[in-house]
Design a protein around this motif. Structure first.
Motif, mmCIF file in Angstrom:
data_model
loop_
_atom_site.group_PDB
_atom_site.id
_atom_site.type_symbol
_atom_site.label_atom_id
_atom_site.label_comp_id
_atom_site.label_asym_id
_atom_site.label_seq_id
_atom_site.Cartn_x
_atom_site.Cartn_y
_atom_site.Cartn_z
ATOM 1 N N TYR A 117 8.440 7.233 8.573
ATOM 2 C CA TYR A 117 8.601 6.882 7.158
ATOM 3 C C TYR A 117 7.266 6.461 6.552
ATOM 4 O O TYR A 117 6.905 6.882 5.451
ATOM 5 C CB TYR A 117 9.615 5.745 7.057
ATOM 6 C CG TYR A 117 9.842 5.223 5.657
ATOM 7 C CD1 TYR A 117 10.559 5.970 4.728
ATOM 8 C CD2 TYR A 117 9.343 3.983 5.274
ATOM 9 C CE1 TYR A 117 10.772 5.496 3.448
ATOM 10 C CE2 TYR A 117 9.548 3.500 3.993
ATOM 11 C CZ TYR A 117 10.268 4.253 3.091
ATOM 12 O OH TYR A 117 10.474 3.792 1.816
ATOM 13 N N ALA A 118 6.498 5.650 7.300
ATOM 14 C CA ALA A 118 5.251 5.102 6.776
ATOM 15 C C ALA A 118 4.197 6.179 6.542
ATOM 16 O O ALA A 118 3.424 6.106 5.578
ATOM 17 C CB ALA A 118 4.704 4.037 7.724
ATOM 18 N N VAL A 119 4.137 7.181 7.421
ATOM 19 C CA VAL A 119 3.148 8.245 7.271
ATOM 20 C C VAL A 119 3.283 8.915 5.900
ATOM 21 O O VAL A 119 2.288 9.191 5.225
ATOM 22 C CB VAL A 119 3.280 9.291 8.399
ATOM 23 C CG1 VAL A 119 2.530 10.573 8.048
ATOM 24 C CG2 VAL A 119 2.737 8.730 9.707
ATOM 25 N N LEU A 120 4.514 9.160 5.470
ATOM 26 C CA LEU A 120 4.754 9.790 4.172
ATOM 27 C C LEU A 120 4.228 8.926 3.034
ATOM 28 O O LEU A 120 3.606 9.421 2.094
ATOM 29 C CB LEU A 120 6.252 10.051 3.980
ATOM 30 C CG LEU A 120 6.909 10.998 4.983
ATOM 31 C CD1 LEU A 120 8.413 10.980 4.807
ATOM 32 C CD2 LEU A 120 6.381 12.401 4.799
ATOM 33 N N MET A 121 4.477 7.613 3.114
ATOM 34 C CA MET A 121 4.046 6.698 2.060
ATOM 35 C C MET A 121 2.522 6.566 2.032
ATOM 36 O O MET A 121 1.902 6.580 0.972
ATOM 37 C CB MET A 121 4.690 5.325 2.278
ATOM 38 C CG MET A 121 6.198 5.318 2.274
ATOM 39 S SD MET A 121 6.894 5.560 0.628
ATOM 40 C CE MET A 121 6.706 3.913 -0.051
ATOM 41 N N ILE A 122 1.925 6.432 3.224
ATOM 42 C CA ILE A 122 0.467 6.255 3.321
ATOM 43 C C ILE A 122 -0.254 7.510 2.824
ATOM 44 O O ILE A 122 -1.185 7.435 2.017
ATOM 45 C CB ILE A 122 0.054 5.935 4.775
ATOM 46 C CG1 ILE A 122 0.632 4.582 5.194
ATOM 47 C CG2 ILE A 122 -1.465 5.930 4.920
ATOM 48 C CD1 ILE A 122 0.563 4.316 6.687
ATOM 49 N N GLU A 123 0.187 8.681 3.326
ATOM 50 C CA GLU A 123 -0.458 9.928 2.893
ATOM 51 C C GLU A 123 -0.242 10.164 1.402
ATOM 52 O O GLU A 123 -1.118 10.704 0.722
ATOM 53 C CB GLU A 123 0.079 11.107 3.702
ATOM 54 C CG GLU A 123 -0.450 11.147 5.108
ATOM 55 C CD GLU A 123 -0.334 12.525 5.731
ATOM 56 O OE1 GLU A 123 -1.296 12.949 6.385
ATOM 57 O OE2 GLU A 123 0.721 13.166 5.563
ATOM 58 N N GLY A 124 0.912 9.776 0.898
ATOM 59 C CA GLY A 124 1.181 9.938 -0.531
ATOM 60 C C GLY A 124 0.188 9.158 -1.378
ATOM 61 O O GLY A 124 -0.331 9.675 -2.377
ATOM 62 N N GLU A 125 -0.082 7.902 -0.984
ATOM 63 C CA GLU A 125 -1.045 7.083 -1.723
ATOM 64 C C GLU A 125 -2.448 7.666 -1.625
ATOM 65 O O GLU A 125 -3.193 7.707 -2.616
ATOM 66 C CB GLU A 125 -1.042 5.652 -1.175
ATOM 67 C CG GLU A 125 0.209 4.863 -1.474
ATOM 68 C CD GLU A 125 0.439 4.649 -2.958
ATOM 69 O OE1 GLU A 125 -0.557 4.397 -3.685
ATOM 70 O OE2 GLU A 125 1.593 4.746 -3.403
ATOM 71 N N ILE A 126 -2.833 8.108 -0.413
ATOM 72 C CA ILE A 126 -4.178 8.659 -0.209
ATOM 73 C C ILE A 126 -4.369 9.941 -1.012
ATOM 74 O O ILE A 126 -5.393 10.127 -1.688
ATOM 75 C CB ILE A 126 -4.423 8.914 1.293
ATOM 76 C CG1 ILE A 126 -4.534 7.584 2.041
ATOM 77 C CG2 ILE A 126 -5.693 9.747 1.500
ATOM 78 C CD1 ILE A 126 -4.599 7.726 3.553
ATOM 79 N N LYS A 127 -3.394 10.835 -0.963
ATOM 80 C CA LYS A 127 -3.513 12.103 -1.687
ATOM 81 C C LYS A 127 -3.556 11.871 -3.191
ATOM 82 O O LYS A 127 -4.286 12.551 -3.919
ATOM 83 C CB LYS A 127 -2.342 13.021 -1.318
ATOM 84 C CG LYS A 127 -2.426 13.584 0.089
ATOM 85 C CD LYS A 127 -1.214 14.426 0.416
ATOM 86 C CE LYS A 127 -1.305 14.999 1.827
ATOM 87 N NZ LYS A 127 -0.120 15.789 2.193
ATOM 88 N N ARG A 128 -2.769 10.903 -3.658
ATOM 89 C CA ARG A 128 -2.778 10.593 -5.092
ATOM 90 C C ARG A 128 -4.159 10.069 -5.507
ATOM 91 O O ARG A 128 -4.681 10.436 -6.565
ATOM 92 C CB ARG A 128 -1.698 9.550 -5.393
ATOM 93 C CG ARG A 128 -1.451 9.319 -6.876
ATOM 94 C CD ARG A 128 -0.303 8.347 -7.106
ATOM 95 N NE ARG A 128 0.930 8.852 -6.524
ATOM 96 C CZ ARG A 128 1.563 8.311 -5.492
ATOM 97 N NH1 ARG A 128 1.055 7.238 -4.901
ATOM 98 N NH2 ARG A 128 2.671 8.821 -5.034
ATOM 99 N N TYR A 129 -4.739 9.224 -4.681
ATOM 100 C CA TYR A 129 -6.064 8.675 -4.968
ATOM 101 C C TYR A 129 -7.113 9.789 -5.010
ATOM 102 O O TYR A 129 -7.943 9.837 -5.918
ATOM 103 C CB TYR A 129 -6.427 7.644 -3.905
ATOM 104 C CG TYR A 129 -7.854 7.140 -3.986
ATOM 105 C CD1 TYR A 129 -8.210 6.159 -4.906
ATOM 106 C CD2 TYR A 129 -8.838 7.660 -3.152
ATOM 107 C CE1 TYR A 129 -9.508 5.696 -4.983
ATOM 108 C CE2 TYR A 129 -10.151 7.206 -3.228
ATOM 109 C CZ TYR A 129 -10.479 6.222 -4.148
ATOM 110 O OH TYR A 129 -11.777 5.781 -4.229
ATOM 111 N N ILE A 130 -7.050 10.674 -4.026
ATOM 112 C CA ILE A 130 -8.032 11.764 -3.964
ATOM 113 C C ILE A 130 -7.889 12.691 -5.160
ATOM 114 O O ILE A 130 -8.872 13.128 -5.756
ATOM 115 C CB ILE A 130 -7.893 12.548 -2.638
ATOM 116 C CG1 ILE A 130 -8.351 11.672 -1.470
ATOM 117 C CG2 ILE A 130 -8.694 13.839 -2.678
ATOM 118 C CD1 ILE A 130 -8.138 12.287 -0.103
ATOM 119 N N ARG A 131 -6.648 13.008 -5.537
ATOM 120 C CA ARG A 131 -6.426 13.889 -6.693
ATOM 121 C C ARG A 131 -6.931 13.252 -7.982
ATOM 122 O O ARG A 131 -7.431 13.934 -8.873
ATOM 123 C CB ARG A 131 -4.934 14.223 -6.833
ATOM 124 C CG ARG A 131 -4.421 15.204 -5.800
ATOM 125 C CD ARG A 131 -3.117 15.834 -6.259
ATOM 126 N NE ARG A 131 -2.073 14.839 -6.446
ATOM 127 C CZ ARG A 131 -1.218 14.475 -5.503
ATOM 128 N NH1 ARG A 131 -1.305 14.995 -4.296
ATOM 129 N NH2 ARG A 131 -0.285 13.579 -5.742
#
Length: 257
Positions: free
Chosen positions: A93-107
């Motif tokens: 569950y956490a991987v999805l949330m963490i990657e979501g925040e990182i990808k949003r930041y990068i975009r």
């Protein structure tokens, strides 16, 4: 090997504690009963999970410290929203949330540019998907694309993401001749107004809807599967999954009112 290690200023990554499964469960029980110290331990005990995810993004930013902070935001959100009653590992569950925040930041970071090689890979994926659809009568999943092009599933997702343009929350994403589903209908409301009564009402509503609808909501919004992946597992069309998902959401909304 040292080349792949993520260095974060002020943190000795080799001394970060890793929690065992039983320790994690006990800490979640304490935190959900109001123990804020347990939350701090959960954050500290999962920092290596954040670091492991950051390895994928080392070539996308020069400031890993900032990216680490963003990853920690995703970790904290995962801890705050994790439900022990679902049979899902916290790390999944956490991987999805963490990657979501990182990808949003990068975009959202204008200084980051998508490389030509990633875009070229994306066009190869599009061509592969078209050829696969013609030969097999369905679109391939990320695993099949990865095997066909001899790249990782992560690289498949990143390449596809590189071609996506920003969307309006009110862009239509599905219409089968009936009601239109808009992007805003598929996004979780993350405003800080989710009191205990709302959470209790949500859980009761999930218990009252059909098992099939409940499974789809859990797979879509907790496990993080795509509609296509669920369709393949249930041996139905993506349009049927979309229709069932919409009905499930409407039923939950109706029961909560």
């Amino acid at each position: 090997m040292a080349k792949n290690k993520v260095e974060i200023t002020g943190i000795n990554t080799s001394k970060i504690k890793v929690l065992k499964h039983k320790e994690m469960i006990e800490l979640f029980k304490k935190y959900q009963n109001g123990d804020l110290m347990a939350k701090d331990e959960l954050v500290e005990g999962n920092l290596k999970l954040v670091l492991s995810i950051l390895k994928k993004y080392q070539n996308k930013t020069d400031n890993m410290d900032d990216l680490f902070q963003i990853g920690c935001v995703g970790l904290i959100k995962a801890i705050d929203n994790f439900d022990l009653s679902h049979e899902v590992k916290f790390s999944t569950y956490a991987v999805l949330m963490i990657e979501g925040e990182i990808k949003r930041y990068i975009r959202d970071n204008n200084s980051v540019r998508i490389s030509r090689s990633i875009k070229d890979q994306a066009y190869k994926i599009i061509k592969f998907k078209e050829e696969y659809l013609q030969e097999n009568g369905r679109e391939p999943n990320t695993s099949e694309i990865g095997k066909g092009l001899e790249i990782s599933e992560y690289d498949v997702n990143e390449a596809i993401l590189s071609l996506k343009e920003p969307m309006s929350l009110f862009d239509p994403i599905y219409n089968d001749g009936g009601d239109t589903i808009y992007l805003v209908d598929q996004i979780e409301d993350k405003r800080e107004n989710k009191d205990l009564d709302s959470l209790i009402s949500m859980r009761r509503a999930l218990e009252k809807i059909k098992e099939r609808e409940k499974d789809i909501l859990i797979n879509r919004f907790i496990v993080g599967k795509t509609q296509m992946e669920i369709a393949n597992e249930m041996n139905i069309s993506q349009a049927q999954v979309s229709r069932l998902e919409k009905n499930a959401i409407n039923n939950v909304k109706r029961l909560i009112k």
